[in-house]
Write a protein that holds these residues in place. Structure first.
Motif, PDB file in Angstrom:
ATOM      1  N   LEU A  63      -8.435  72.031 -22.872  1.00  0.00           N
ATOM      2  CA  LEU A  63      -9.307  73.284 -22.972  1.00  0.00           C
ATOM      3  C   LEU A  63     -10.381  72.756 -23.344  1.00  0.00           C
ATOM      4  N   LEU A  85      -0.518  80.317 -26.235  1.00  0.00           N
ATOM      5  CA  LEU A  85      -0.998  78.952 -26.207  1.00  0.00           C
ATOM      6  C   LEU A  85      -0.476  78.330 -27.216  1.00  0.00           C
ATOM      7  N   LYS A 114       3.312  81.316 -19.817  1.00  0.00           N
ATOM      8  CA  LYS A 114       2.980  82.401 -19.012  1.00  0.00           C
ATOM      9  C   LYS A 114       4.152  83.442 -19.439  1.00  0.00           C
ATOM     10  N   THR A 165      -9.678  76.683 -19.333  1.00  0.00           N
ATOM     11  CA  THR A 165      -8.979  75.366 -18.966  1.00  0.00           C
ATOM     12  C   THR A 165      -9.273  75.050 -17.327  1.00  0.00           C
ATOM     13  N   VAL A 210      -2.676  85.825 -26.001  1.00  0.00           N
ATOM     14  CA  VAL A 210      -3.640  86.578 -25.184  1.00  0.00           C
ATOM     15  C   VAL A 210      -3.034  87.548 -24.332  1.00  0.00           C
ATOM     16  N   ILE A 227      -7.613  83.077 -19.618  1.00  0.00           N
ATOM     17  CA  ILE A 227      -7.006  81.702 -20.095  1.00  0.00           C
ATOM     18  C   ILE A 227      -7.482  80.934 -19.028  1.00  0.00           C
ATOM     19  N   GLN A 228      -7.612  81.159 -17.780  1.00  0.00           N
ATOM     20  CA  GLN A 228      -8.306  80.124 -16.672  1.00  0.00           C
ATOM     21  C   GLN A 228      -9.533  79.726 -16.963  1.00  0.00           C
ATOM     22  N   PHE A 244       0.097  85.761 -22.385  1.00  0.00           N
ATOM     23  CA  PHE A 244       0.051  84.203 -22.334  1.00  0.00           C
ATOM     24  C   PHE A 244       0.392  83.780 -23.880  1.00  0.00           C
ATOM     25  N   ALA A 279     -11.036  81.658 -28.387  1.00  0.00           N
ATOM     26  CA  ALA A 279     -10.381  82.525 -27.295  1.00  0.00           C
ATOM     27  C   ALA A 279     -11.130  84.104 -27.681  1.00  0.00           C
ATOM     28  N   ILE A 333       0.807  75.986 -22.501  1.00  0.00           N
ATOM     29  CA  ILE A 333       0.461  77.252 -22.361  1.00  0.00           C
ATOM     30  C   ILE A 333       1.783  77.888 -21.429  1.00  0.00           C
TER      31      ILE A 333
END
Lengths: 370, 370
Positions: free
Chosen positions: B98, B121, B113, B81, B68, B77-78, B119, B132, B111
């Motif tokens: 998730l 996953l 970063k 999850t 992503v 992303i946040q 990011f 996503a 995940i």
């Protein structure tokens, strides 16, 4: 290593029919939508001849249903496909490519409209449930997206209609191709369509209660004895001969519907809203550069295709790639699907097929082969 | 039918390491993210002893990456999850459930970063890419979601660090658990983490160019001879002993993170926005009624668990269900994971396990077992 073992676990889900499928000699499975899909009972060729001469019971539970239900259901379904569903009615099945904003194919389900606010997508092997749910969440649509307890059970082959009529009554003969109707199995209402992943004719019953799976199998098995019923499954040879493409094998996310030969299900002229319209219009305008085609391969046998085999022109130029192949006992040659570059896609074009077993002569052809 | 054949096709994708995995004797595969994941080379038990004594090379390409990237990447992303990623930094790995709006688990990736707007996953077996992408499309986020050409290659076992240091240099010893760093393999930059799906220690190299796969395998294979290197894969026995749950086997969409034992990765107190917050708050307030636990099973062997085995209390009351099981050569009993009802989840509770091979005595216990 042509035939490794399959380490099964709960994650590769059993089906309502698994005990019977195993009892009658399933030799191999593939994984499809996180579920077991039988692939062979005797040999591919024995299963093939039986399918085109008699009638088979297929555990195709792995064709999972994604149910979209609620006030925004029709809007969401249409958003996912370029096929015009504006005139869809209860009782019709729609084969439809699903694409994202870039025009790449997400899946190619059969869509059943069960009501104005209820649809099933009978999906190929990708998690369409997550795609639909993600879109619904992001757009804030008023729908629920879930996988119901529905496991398709197919009766396929030239004697399928006689067998199904014997079990469910003569009325079923009126169901037309790609139409579905409600049937009654021992007091339980279910849907049944005249459809299936073969070209030999037959029906798919959408079993809607797992606990009835063994009874359904046994009822058809017993009634089918006079028709020489056997176990079966989508057959590699028959599906290639019949021109049935497989999502994930023959086309995937890297292809648009035009490349997958699905132009007639891509209704750019319709007044409908769907994802990927600009991308598909652009793709069509700039010209399609490759397309799924048939290739006949010379030889007395044909290896199985486990990964792309390069295709080249007679002077060695890249011509595309083979994705599925089998030996056709009726045509006495190899039959294959290939994504073929424009310069080579005319029927009759001679090519070289770089199989896993060495080079062979091939000829580009139309599908279906038979 | 404990070991049917696996009908492979292009749809069950080969990996950059497949030729080597087959050459060194892979006997069985499972399917994972539409890709081949080896499951056994000699026997589960021989592979197990070798893993806990020496070092193994694992083809875990099937741990696919969902990338992503873009200005809204961190927000998306946040949103996916309940784990607080607000302080995440480059170089850290985050194991994270998730969930969707209902709190049901969609996956449990690691995940990574890679940057403020990038990011990865590293996902378990479900199409997180579609989830996503659907969310990104619906919310109109400015991100791209795609699967890069990245195939994890794990080096696992007590001698893993020595082997990796020999190949990549002593610096790698400084990489801490669940941290990743950039490495140089013959001039090619890649990421490597101290992680892996065993409790024996080791690393995962995120191979970012499929064409280097065989060279990577061969380099570690040759350098590993002095360490008694062998081929391996996530091992059923070792992963149960070590308390490693498997999405799709031990927990799934029907469970929330509390039931899956992931409360510490569910940061309801953090000031973050994620899907399913109200559902998870409600679930926590109304009380968790079942949880993933360990069960020791008496006996000199233990059958494999292909579907839920019922668990009952000594008076026959429903107590839950076993999802994975194996015989532990070190503990000399069966070890299993089970979703256990509240009344039975205390350590030491005696239960009856209704295995596919008959009833056995069981005792609820903490995980890991060892």
């Amino acid at each position: 290593m042509s035939s490794p073992a399959f380490s099964l676990s709960k994650r590769i889900r059993p089906t309502p029919f698994t005990p019977r499928v195993e009892a009658v000699g399933c030799k191999a499975y593939t994984s499809y939508n996180h579920m077991r899909l039988p692939t062979v009972f005797r040999t591919f060729e024995e299963d093939y001849w039986h399918l085109i001469e008699h009638v088979q019971l297929w555990d195709v539970s792995a064709e999972r249903q994604v149910e979209v239900k609620g006030p925004d259901a029709a809007k969401l379904i249409q958003l996912m496909t370029p096929r015009d569903l504006s005139k869809a009615k209860f009782g019709q099945c729609f084969y439809a490519p699903l694409v994202d904003e870039s025009g790449g194919m997400i899946n190619d389900p059969i869509i059943l409209k069960l009501g104005e606010e209820q649809f099933w997508l009978s999906v190929a092997d990708s998690d369409v449930l997550l795609w639909a749910k993600g879109l619904a969440t992001g757009y804030g649509f008023d729908v629920t997206v879930q996988e119901p307890d529905v496991s398709p059970f197919a009766i396929q082959g030239p004697k399928a209609e006689a067998l199904v009529a014997k079990v469910l009554g003569e009325e079923i003969r009126k169901i037309r191709f790609f139409r579905f109707a409600e049937i009654d199995f021992k007091g339980h209402k279910m849907f049944m369509a005249r459809s299936g992943w073969s070209k030999q004719g037959g029906f798919e019953i959408y079993l809607n209660d797992s606990s009835l799976g063994l009874d359904l199998w046994d009822t058809f098995w017993e009634a089918g004895q006079e028709f020489n019923v056997g176990p079966g499954c989508p057959n590699l040879i028959e599906r290639i001969e019949g021109g049935l493409f497989s999502y994930g094998n023959d086309m995937g996310y890297e292809h648009n519907p035009f490349e997958a030969g699905l132009k007639k299900y891509t209704n750019l002229d319709a007044d409908i809203e769907f994802l990927g319209r600009p991308a598909l219009e652009k793709a069509l305008n700039s010209g399609v550069e490759r397309m799924l085609r048939g290739v006949k391969i010379e030889g007395d046998d044909c290896p199985a295709c486990m990964k792309d085999w390069d295709l080249s022109g007679l002077s060695g130029e890249p011509a595309g790639a083979i994705s599925s192949a089998a030996y056709s006992p009726r045509l006495k040659c190899g039959v294959a699907f290939a994504m073929v570059n424009k310069d080579f896609w005319d029927t009759g074009t001679e090519v070289t097929v770089h199989t896993s077993d060495g080079d062979r002569k091939g000829t580009v052809t139309d599908v279906p082969f038979i």
